[in-house]
Design an enzyme around this catalytic site. Sequence first.
Site, PDB file in Angstrom:
ATOM      1  N   SER A   1       0.828  -1.208   0.000  1.00 12.90           N
ATOM      2  CA  SER A   1       0.000   0.000   0.000  1.00 12.90           C
ATOM      3  C   SER A   1       0.860   1.254   0.000  1.00 12.90           C
ATOM      4  O   SER A   1       1.933   1.285   0.593  1.00 12.90           O
ATOM      5  CB  SER A   1      -0.905   0.031   1.232  1.00 12.90           C
ATOM      6  OG  SER A   1      -1.669   1.227   1.264  1.00 12.90           O
TER       7      SER A   1
ATOM      8  N   LYS B   1      -4.384  -6.835   3.883  1.00 14.29           N
ATOM      9  CA  LYS B   1      -4.392  -5.747   2.889  1.00 14.29           C
ATOM     10  C   LYS B   1      -5.820  -5.445   2.446  1.00 14.29           C
ATOM     11  O   LYS B   1      -6.196  -4.283   2.243  1.00 14.29           O
ATOM     12  CB  LYS B   1      -3.534  -6.129   1.684  1.00 14.29           C
ATOM     13  CG  LYS B   1      -3.564  -5.118   0.519  1.00 14.29           C
ATOM     14  CD  LYS B   1      -3.122  -3.721   0.957  1.00 14.29           C
ATOM     15  CE  LYS B   1      -2.755  -2.816  -0.211  1.00 14.29           C
ATOM     16  NZ  LYS B   1      -3.773  -2.646  -1.242  1.00 14.29           N
TER      17      LYS B   1
ATOM     18  N   HIS C   1      -7.364  -3.431   5.130  1.00 12.90           N
ATOM     19  CA  HIS C   1      -6.784  -2.090   4.988  1.00 12.90           C
ATOM     20  C   HIS C   1      -7.552  -1.297   3.935  1.00 12.90           C
ATOM     21  O   HIS C   1      -7.941  -0.149   4.150  1.00 12.90           O
ATOM     22  CB  HIS C   1      -5.307  -2.212   4.609  1.00 12.90           C
ATOM     23  CG  HIS C   1      -4.698  -0.961   4.047  1.00 12.90           C
ATOM     24  ND1 HIS C   1      -4.944  -0.519   2.749  1.00 12.90           N
ATOM     25  CD2 HIS C   1      -3.835  -0.048   4.583  1.00 12.90           C
ATOM     26  CE1 HIS C   1      -4.282   0.601   2.535  1.00 12.90           C
ATOM     27  NE2 HIS C   1      -3.611   0.904   3.623  1.00 12.90           N
ATOM     28  N   ASN C   2      -7.791  -1.915   2.785  1.00 14.02           N
ATOM     29  CA  ASN C   2      -8.492  -1.209   1.713  1.00 14.02           C
ATOM     30  C   ASN C   2      -9.942  -0.924   2.080  1.00 14.02           C
ATOM     31  O   ASN C   2     -10.494   0.115   1.713  1.00 14.02           O
ATOM     32  CB  ASN C   2      -8.424  -2.021   0.422  1.00 14.02           C
ATOM     33  CG  ASN C   2      -7.077  -1.919  -0.263  1.00 14.02           C
ATOM     34  OD1 ASN C   2      -6.061  -1.675   0.392  1.00 14.02           O
ATOM     35  ND2 ASN C   2      -7.036  -2.112  -1.559  1.00 14.02           N
TER      36      ASN C   2
ATOM     37  N   GLU D   1      -9.883   1.978   4.192  1.00 12.46           N
ATOM     38  CA  GLU D   1      -9.613   3.114   3.295  1.00 12.46           C
ATOM     39  C   GLU D   1     -10.909   3.606   2.654  1.00 12.46           C
ATOM     40  O   GLU D   1     -11.164   4.813   2.580  1.00 12.46           O
ATOM     41  CB  GLU D   1      -8.621   2.662   2.233  1.00 12.46           C
ATOM     42  CG  GLU D   1      -8.207   3.709   1.224  1.00 12.46           C
ATOM     43  CD  GLU D   1      -7.256   3.123   0.184  1.00 12.46           C
ATOM     44  OE1 GLU D   1      -7.548   3.263  -1.020  1.00 12.46           O
ATOM     45  OE2 GLU D   1      -6.235   2.514   0.576  1.00 12.46           O
TER      46      GLU D   1
END
Length: 483
Positions: free
Chosen positions: A128, A183, A186-187, A190
């Site tokens: 990222s 991940k 995480h996205n 986001e």
Amino acid sequence: MKSDIGLIGLAVMGENLVINMESKGFGVSVYNRSTEKVAKFIEGRAKGKLIRGAYSLEELVSQLKKPRKVMMMVKAGKPVDEFIEKLIPLLEPGDVIIDGGNSHFPDTERRAKYVESKGLRYIGCGVSGGEEGALRGPSMMPGGSPAAWELVKPIFQGICAKVEDGAPCCEWVGSGGAGHFVKMVHNGIEYGDMQLISEAYHFMRGALKMTNDEMAAVFTDWNQTELDSYLIEISGKILAYKDEAGEEVIDKILDAAGQKGTGKWTAIAALDEGISLTLIAEAVFARCLSAIKEERAAAAELLHGPDAAAFDGDKAAMIEDLRKALFASKIVSYAQGYALMRAAARTYGWDLKFGDIALMWRGGCIIRSVFLGDIKRAFDKNPGLQNLLLDDYFRTAIENAQQSWRRVVAAAVLNGLPVPALSAALAYYDGYRSADLPANMIQAQRDYFGAHSYERTDRPRGEFFHTNWTGEGGSTSASMYVV
């Protein structure tokens, strides 16, 4: 001299990662399916550097030190599988294949097992930070074959972002698809952060009638508070940006948001795990709603809401309320994301270190913020923490913010401004802190029409009962199972 690592895929992320690796003293060999890109790169940005071009996979592999490490930065899905099949015959036992793209974690689980069955090692690594992060230091979330970690650790921790004390924003996550799962979450976070910021922007523009420059100043001020983060910082810069003609670019951008699927995957994973991920799901749905621009424009001619009254209160106080509402909602977003990771860790047998994950996100990545240090401290203090809302720091922060939060959501509703993420976050908080919810009515309804049975408040958990509500249904109840 042999290269330390090979990289396949010279798009924006791949090319910048190569430059980053070389700048840290690692020799890199590169290959791209379109070989003209290799020649252009070698004669351009890579000229004079410890970077070598390869015009076939055989040549790429021949240039690498053993055990070989080959990193793919290619489009998720079929291209990853195709390259794995081409690489396996060229590699030897102990060599490592790395997928640095945005692959879906079940694919990484499957690929890790397959590659390991061939005597090789596999890593699925979330990366990222976008173009700038790839070049200057991304956040990296590797998982897969544990034996592969020590082989790539010097490179990954050498090129990743570092926080103030020099700690690397890269640590081993876990086996199988753990790296890509983290991940993905995480996205998803986001997505939530971006939606919350867009709702704050919409509130200031629609309810407070603020100019772009005024809003830019607010975001700049907020970036000196608990909201200090990359996304808050760039939001202020976006609002202040003017083109060559002196016109504000933000007002020329069509309000139809794109997405590449990681937010949707996060919401689906939450449904699979039975975790309430309402804020991130609403952020995904908000993008879906934004995408039907023409339909919304037609509906705007027919469907009417309240006339937005000119705000005549204390604007500075309302902006401070909005800041607190944004912060409280952000806490909920991370609380939901961490709850999902905790559930998945149980399902897949991953030993996720939640404090280390927060540290990995402290620098380099899109959601980097000062706030993540508080999450790290929360899990350091209590590794078994069930929900971030139960940590003393976050519990106190939300208690201090909740009246502001409620005023903002109420004002948005009264002005007809959609705030799906801000309101979903508040509803989650109110639901999570409720010892009693109206689900007893749902259970009664299910038992009434389907004899699904229910538990009782006056009997131990795990005992199920059925009521013959109509006097005609008999005593037979449906079998018990939970999706």
